[in-house]
Design a protein around this motif. Structure first.
Motif, short mmCIF file in Angstrom:
data_model
loop_
_atom_site.label_atom_id
_atom_site.label_comp_id
_atom_site.label_asym_id
_atom_site.label_seq_id
_atom_site.Cartn_x
_atom_site.Cartn_y
_atom_site.Cartn_z
N THR A 1 0.83 -1.19 0.00
CA THR A 1 0.00 0.00 0.00
C THR A 1 0.87 1.24 0.00
O THR A 1 1.84 1.35 0.76
N GLU A 2 0.51 2.20 -0.83
CA GLU A 2 1.25 3.46 -0.92
C GLU A 2 1.07 4.29 0.34
O GLU A 2 1.93 5.11 0.67
N VAL A 3 -0.04 4.10 1.05
CA VAL A 3 -0.24 4.83 2.30
C VAL A 3 0.87 4.49 3.28
O VAL A 3 1.50 5.38 3.88
N ALA A 4 1.15 3.20 3.47
CA ALA A 4 2.22 2.79 4.37
C ALA A 4 3.58 3.26 3.87
O ALA A 4 4.43 3.67 4.65
N ALA A 5 3.79 3.20 2.56
CA ALA A 5 5.06 3.65 2.00
C ALA A 5 5.31 5.12 2.32
O ALA A 5 6.43 5.51 2.69
N THR A 6 4.27 5.92 2.22
CA THR A 6 4.40 7.35 2.51
C THR A 6 4.63 7.60 3.99
O THR A 6 5.55 8.34 4.38
N ILE B 1 4.06 -4.13 4.83
CA ILE B 1 2.95 -4.08 3.88
C ILE B 1 3.00 -2.83 3.00
O ILE B 1 2.08 -2.58 2.24
N ARG B 2 4.09 -2.10 3.09
CA ARG B 2 4.20 -0.92 2.21
C ARG B 2 4.54 -1.36 0.80
O ARG B 2 5.11 -2.45 0.58
N THR B 3 4.21 -0.54 -0.17
CA THR B 3 4.56 -0.82 -1.55
C THR B 3 6.07 -0.97 -1.68
O THR B 3 6.83 -0.12 -1.20
N GLY B 4 6.52 -2.06 -2.30
CA GLY B 4 7.94 -2.27 -2.52
C GLY B 4 8.68 -2.89 -1.36
O GLY B 4 9.92 -2.96 -1.38
N LEU C 1 -6.90 2.82 3.12
CA LEU C 1 -5.60 2.42 3.67
C LEU C 1 -4.78 1.55 2.73
O LEU C 1 -3.56 1.62 2.74
N ILE C 2 -5.44 0.70 1.95
CA ILE C 2 -4.73 -0.17 1.01
C ILE C 2 -4.90 0.44 -0.38
O ILE C 2 -5.95 0.28 -1.02
N THR C 3 -3.89 1.15 -0.84
CA THR C 3 -3.99 1.92 -2.09
C THR C 3 -2.76 1.68 -2.96
O THR C 3 -1.70 1.32 -2.46
N PRO C 4 -2.90 1.89 -4.30
CA PRO C 4 -4.15 2.22 -5.02
C PRO C 4 -4.96 0.96 -5.30
O PRO C 4 -4.41 -0.13 -5.43
#
Length: 315
Positions: free
Chosen positions: A159-164, A178-181, A209-212
């Protein structure tokens, strides 16, 4: 000379006896490092799981206890539908390292399959779906024990939210994972999910929360169902997917038919009695869930993602 031949024969017999044991151990995958008492304490089951007449269903929550996530729906509904039901609750409420959480999933699948004498079905919300998938992906004996895999709003591709948030501030170990990447999700997606179980991934376009979406919850080889593709405009977000009646119907459909869920089998998926909103009885629990998620996510922070264990790095 005779003594030498006897010693050689004895050595061959010993090796022959060890090879099957070594092979069996290898087929089990990496050993579980969590203490046996802690594994056992995490699992709760209904009494009918022993010698069950239907495949038991196992529930894994995320960032909560099983009662907080599933108490308003699946812990009540599954027994009513005739399914023996088990659930996992972790002492760290799912904020810790998911590599460790995966061991609880492995233990639960093996234990309940042995107790019931059947395959089991697994359901997980958010990273609960990833916990089950880690067990399926990295422990070779597990897929044969599972008939159905169902995830709700799972971050299969992060998720991009966690990545940010994690790169800007700090996160708990599992939020990093669970972040993207993330390294862990990269390892999970290195190969397709193992054959055997039927896979269903249910998500909502309005997940905050789980995006995109739908990319974040898309799972290769699964039946991917976005709720708004079934019922356009349906008001379901990340937490209310746990109490959404349409999601509930899809879960039951997957469990009661061979293969993944199929929306075309539902009689009235978009009826006025299924608005996609939580009942008044379930609303306080969801509000409390959101508050605890926010507070614990701040308290349990670490500066970076946990180191990838060797079995996940190379498996």
């Amino acid at each position: 000379m005779k003594a030498g031949r006897i010693a050689l024969i004895a050595a061959l017999v010993l090796v022959a006896g060890l090879v099957p044991a070594a092979t069996a151990a290898a087929d089990q995958g990496p050993p579980l490092t969590v203490p046996a008492k802690e594994l056992a304490a995490s699992l709760t089951c209904t009494a009918d799981v022993d010698r069950a007449k239907r495949d038991p269903v196992l529930l894994f929550p995320a960032f909560s206890t099983a009662q907080e996530s599933y108490g308003a729906t699946y812990l009540k509904d599954l027994p009513k539908w005739g399914f023996p039901t088990c659930s996992i609750t972790l002492a760290d409420r799912g904020y810790g390292d998911l590599q460790r959480a995966a061991e609880f999933a492995v233990y639960a699948i093996r234990t309940v399959s042995e107790r019931s004498g059947r395959q089991v079905s697994v359901l997980g919300h958010q990273h609960g779906g990833i916990d089950w998938l880690l067990a399926l992906r990295f422990w070779p004996d597990v897929p044969a024990k599972v008939s159905d895999y169902i995830s709700l709003a799972a971050p299969h591709h992060g998720t991009e939210v966690a990545a940010t948030v994690c790169t800007t501030l700090r996160c708990s170990p599992s939020q990093w994972q669970i972040r993207t990447g993330s390294k862990l999700l990269t390892a999970v997606n290195r190969k397709p999910a193992p054959r055997g179980p039927s896979y269903t991934s249910i998500s909502t376009a309005y997940d905050e929360l789980i995006t995109p979406q739908p990319a974040a919850s898309h799972m290769l080889g699964a039946r991917n169902i976005v709720l708004q593709d079934v019922c356009p405009g349906r008001l379901v977000e990340h937490f209310t997917i746990l109490v959404d009646p349409l999601t509930n119907q899809l879960v039951r459909d997957a469990l009661e038919h061979p293969g993944p869920a199929d929306p075309s089998r539902l009689a009235k998926p978009c009826s006025t009695s299924a608005l996609g909103l939580p009942t008044l009885a379930g609303l306080p629990g969801l509000l409390g869930f959101g508050l605890r998620f926010t507070v614990n996510g701040v308290v349990a922070t670490v500066p970076s993602e946990p180191t990838l264990r060797p079995q996940f790095a190379t498996g």
